[in-house]
Design an enzyme around this catalytic site. Sequence first.
Site, mmCIF file in Angstrom:
data_model
loop_
_atom_site.group_PDB
_atom_site.id
_atom_site.type_symbol
_atom_site.label_atom_id
_atom_site.label_comp_id
_atom_site.label_asym_id
_atom_site.label_seq_id
_atom_site.Cartn_x
_atom_site.Cartn_y
_atom_site.Cartn_z
ATOM 1 N N SER A 144 133.538 74.125 146.459
ATOM 2 C CA SER A 144 133.576 73.129 147.540
ATOM 3 C C SER A 144 133.683 73.820 148.892
ATOM 4 O O SER A 144 133.489 73.199 149.931
ATOM 5 C CB SER A 144 134.755 72.170 147.347
ATOM 6 N N ASP A 192 135.886 79.661 141.152
ATOM 7 C CA ASP A 192 134.773 78.859 140.637
ATOM 8 C C ASP A 192 133.563 79.744 140.414
ATOM 9 O O ASP A 192 133.241 80.593 141.257
ATOM 10 C CB ASP A 192 134.381 77.794 141.680
ATOM 11 N N GLU A 239 131.703 74.461 135.169
ATOM 12 C CA GLU A 239 131.526 73.012 135.028
ATOM 13 C C GLU A 239 130.714 72.688 133.771
ATOM 14 O O GLU A 239 129.601 73.202 133.612
ATOM 15 C CB GLU A 239 130.796 72.454 136.257
ATOM 16 N N GLU A 286 137.685 65.464 136.783
ATOM 17 C CA GLU A 286 137.353 65.014 138.143
ATOM 18 C C GLU A 286 136.725 63.625 138.121
ATOM 19 O O GLU A 286 135.730 63.391 137.403
ATOM 20 C CB GLU A 286 136.391 66.017 138.819
ATOM 21 N N LYS A 335 136.445 79.287 136.560
ATOM 22 C CA LYS A 335 136.222 77.874 136.180
ATOM 23 C C LYS A 335 134.714 77.605 136.149
ATOM 24 O O LYS A 335 133.990 78.020 137.062
ATOM 25 C CB LYS A 335 136.914 76.939 137.173
HETATM 26 O O1 KIV Z 1 135.230 73.033 144.091
HETATM 27 C C1 KIV Z 1 136.417 72.628 144.017
HETATM 28 O O2 KIV Z 1 137.178 72.678 144.985
HETATM 29 C C2 KIV Z 1 136.859 72.116 142.731
HETATM 30 C C3 KIV Z 1 138.212 71.492 142.623
HETATM 31 C C4 KIV Z 1 138.413 70.358 143.555
HETATM 32 C C5 KIV Z 1 138.524 71.090 141.249
HETATM 33 O O3 KIV Z 1 136.129 72.178 141.793
#
Ligand code: KIV
Length: 263
Positions: A45, A83, A114, A180, A112
């Site tokens: 994000s 991420d 998805e 989410e 992380k």
């Molecule tokens: O990209 C992000 O910030 C996220 C979190 C809000 C879970 O994936």
Amino acid sequence: MKHTSQTIYSKKQAGERIVSLSLYDYPSARIADGAGVDVIMVGDSVGMVLLGHENTLGMTIEHMLYHTAAVAKAVKHALVVADMPIHSYNDPEKALTNAQRLLREAGADAVKLEGGVKIQAQIKKLVTEGIPVMGHVGMLPQSVGDGKYRVYGKDPDEATLILEDAKLLDGMGVFAVVLECVPAKLAEEITKAVRCPTIGIGAGPATDGQVLVFHDLLGIRSGVSPRFVRRYADLEKIMKKAAGDYCRDVQNKKFPSKKESFL
Ligand code: KIV
């Protein structure tokens, strides 16, 4: 004590809630870590929040290495989860190479990804190689792209797929899973069905932990804020006032004063 994926995993058994923030820079990480946040996510994000993009699709592994390194440098206690951006885990080998870069070069503690069944080969590879993995189901910003950001799992068939994805990830050994934008009832059902902790964003109160984007919580982000965000401050207002005061002082020759000059 520095958190590990194991200490985060154990919190569910101990009945302790997990506090998480998504943020992208050294000072924010230092502040959040000092405040007692358990898990700091370096979310993709960042593309929307800091770089002004419409979605997360333009993020690359280089972006995530850059921001993760800044965050990891500041953190003493929290678990740092980086991420994996879109296309960085298209196949298991690519996923492993990029996950190792995030851990070794940037200092992340975990990664992380998805998705569920669609990326099970990648998850299996990472877990087998000893990389701590956090799952992410429900609304998947990398798949939604420019499409509609909405609640996922209102429809019973969609809810079943999300539940199955969460169970699959849990069975494959992820240490936690982000839920989410799913209905609170579905989040509760998933939380009861899996052994690993669930961390919710827009998923109601029954998850084992919560995550918010730090900028949203601070009230810095202009534009529309999702309904699930609670603003704990209005920093945008404070920053605007400070910048305006500075403009006026320079324009009116009130800054710098003698005190602020080398005589
Ligand atoms: O990209 C992000 O910030 C996220 C979190 C809000 C879970 O994936």
